[in-house]
Design a protein around this motif. Structure first.
Motif, PDB file in Angstrom:
ATOM      1  N   TYR A  71       0.755  -1.039  -0.155  1.00 15.17           N
ATOM      2  CA  TYR A  71       0.448  -0.549   0.276  1.00 15.17           C
ATOM      3  C   TYR A  71       1.253   1.552  -0.010  1.00 15.17           C
ATOM      4  O   TYR A  71       0.422   2.593  -0.146  1.00 15.17           O
ATOM      5  CB  TYR A  71      -0.723   0.128   1.057  1.00 15.17           C
TER       6      TYR A  71
ATOM      7  N   GLY B 288      -2.584  -1.323   4.584  1.00 14.56           N
ATOM      8  CA  GLY B 288      -3.855  -0.192   4.066  1.00 14.56           C
ATOM      9  C   GLY B 288      -5.226  -0.088   5.083  1.00 14.56           C
ATOM     10  O   GLY B 288      -5.243   0.042   5.809  1.00 14.56           O
ATOM     11  N   PRO B 289      -6.201  -0.713   4.014  1.00  8.13           N
ATOM     12  CA  PRO B 289      -7.216  -0.302   4.709  1.00  8.13           C
ATOM     13  C   PRO B 289      -7.475  -0.904   6.193  1.00  8.13           C
ATOM     14  O   PRO B 289      -8.344  -0.545   6.934  1.00  8.13           O
ATOM     15  CB  PRO B 289      -8.192  -0.913   4.658  1.00  8.13           C
TER      16      PRO B 289
ATOM     17  N   LEU C  11       0.239   0.843   8.206  1.00 16.99           N
ATOM     18  CA  LEU C  11      -0.443   1.427   7.138  1.00 16.99           C
ATOM     19  C   LEU C  11       0.065   0.539   5.872  1.00 16.99           C
ATOM     20  O   LEU C  11      -0.942   0.421   5.079  1.00 16.99           O
ATOM     21  CB  LEU C  11      -0.367   2.611   7.068  1.00 16.99           C
TER      22      LEU C  11
ATOM     23  N   CYS D  83      -6.123   8.434   6.983  1.00 15.13           N
ATOM     24  CA  CYS D  83      -6.207   6.642   6.450  1.00 15.13           C
ATOM     25  C   CYS D  83      -6.704   5.790   7.418  1.00 15.13           C
ATOM     26  O   CYS D  83      -6.399   4.308   7.199  1.00 15.13           O
ATOM     27  CB  CYS D  83      -4.542   6.574   5.881  1.00 15.13           C
TER      28      CYS D  83
ATOM     29  N   ARG E 162      -9.223   5.875   9.266  1.00 19.32           N
ATOM     30  CA  ARG E 162     -10.148   5.365   9.257  1.00 19.32           C
ATOM     31  C   ARG E 162     -11.053   6.207  10.900  1.00 19.32           C
ATOM     32  O   ARG E 162     -12.053   5.139  11.247  1.00 19.32           O
ATOM     33  CB  ARG E 162     -11.261   4.198   8.804  1.00 19.32           C
TER      34      ARG E 162
ATOM     35  N   TYR F 270       0.182   3.737  -2.727  1.00 17.14           N
ATOM     36  CA  TYR F 270      -1.828   3.978  -2.119  1.00 17.14           C
ATOM     37  C   TYR F 270      -1.846   6.094  -1.023  1.00 17.14           C
ATOM     38  O   TYR F 270      -2.872   6.200  -1.435  1.00 17.14           O
ATOM     39  CB  TYR F 270      -2.633   3.480  -1.677  1.00 17.14           C
ATOM     40  N   TYR F 271      -0.910   5.734  -0.366  1.00 17.24           N
ATOM     41  CA  TYR F 271      -0.924   6.798   0.619  1.00 17.24           C
ATOM     42  C   TYR F 271       0.444   7.718   0.016  1.00 17.24           C
ATOM     43  O   TYR F 271       0.972   8.976   1.256  1.00 17.24           O
ATOM     44  CB  TYR F 271       0.261   5.952   2.021  1.00 17.24           C
TER      45      TYR F 271
END
Length: 210
Positions: free
Chosen positions: A97, A203-204, A199, A130, A132, A100-101
């Motif tokens: 990821y 990821g999520p 992260l 990130c 959430r 992605y960030y």
């Protein structure tokens, strides 16, 4: 109602977020004095060479008189932004990821905040998004002495609870309960890293490992 009182860290560690798991809010100390060799301007990441500290150079941090952390200015005479991002890119470029960030991180670095407080706050707000995690943030209006905090049962003083006692690949004393997850380098799990490590790998789903 439970609120954690803490200083503001640079690219905060996983243990930093773990201490907030049961909190209803985070109160950031905007009036505490700056201390050298702390997570205020330092984060730990994992590279092919092992544990690597990322340190933001600051002005006035070595002065004899006390300076509020919120007033500490960043030293841009050194090209630390490039070094930090390149280290992250080299260490985590192959992680699931990172791509992605990465742009979000670069955007904050590109803004060149004048003060360490502004930089750290921007990263904290990004990381909460990130993860959430809509955790309410607030700021002190004056310095809160430990004795005063002790009179407030809903306020939990965690200032300087997390410190970089050493820079080595051994587990940090305050992060031994961390849930392991796959990391880019090494076979033995290394706890106590910046939450970026988690992260970039999860990821999520990162919030589920806190």
């Amino acid at each position: 109602m439970s609120v954690v009182l803490s200083e503001l860290h640079y690219l905060p560690s996983i243990p930093f977020f773990q201490q907030l798991l049961t909190a209803d809010g985070l109160l950031l100390d905007a009036h505490e004095h700056y201390h050298k060799q702390t997570y205020r301007n330092r984060a730990l990441v994992l590279t092919a060479q092992g544990l690597q500290p990322l340190t933001v150079p600051v002005l006035d941090g070595a002065r004899a008189e006390k300076v509020q952390t919120s007033a500490i200015e960043i030293d841009y005479r050194q090209n630390w932004r490039h070094r930090h991002f390149r280290t992250l890119q080299t260490a985590y470029g192959a992680s699931p990821y990172f791509g992605y960030y990465a742009d979000y991180l670069q955007d904050i670095y590109a803004q060149k905040p004048a003060r360490l407080w502004e930089l750290n706050l921007a990263f904290l707000q990004l990381l909460l998004r990130c993860l959430r995690w809509p955790l309410p943030l607030d700021f002190t209006t004056s310095y809160l002495a430990p004795a005063e905090v002790a009179t407030r049962p809903t306020l939990h003083d965690r200032r300087d609870f997390l410190t970089p006692k050493n820079v080595s690949p051994t587990p940090l004393p305050d992060s031994t309960s961390q849930r392991p997850y796959p990391q880019v380098f090494g076979l033995a799990f290394v706890p106590g890293l910046s939450v970026l490590d988690l992260l970039f790998m999860q990821g999520p789903a990162a919030g589920q490992f806190l």
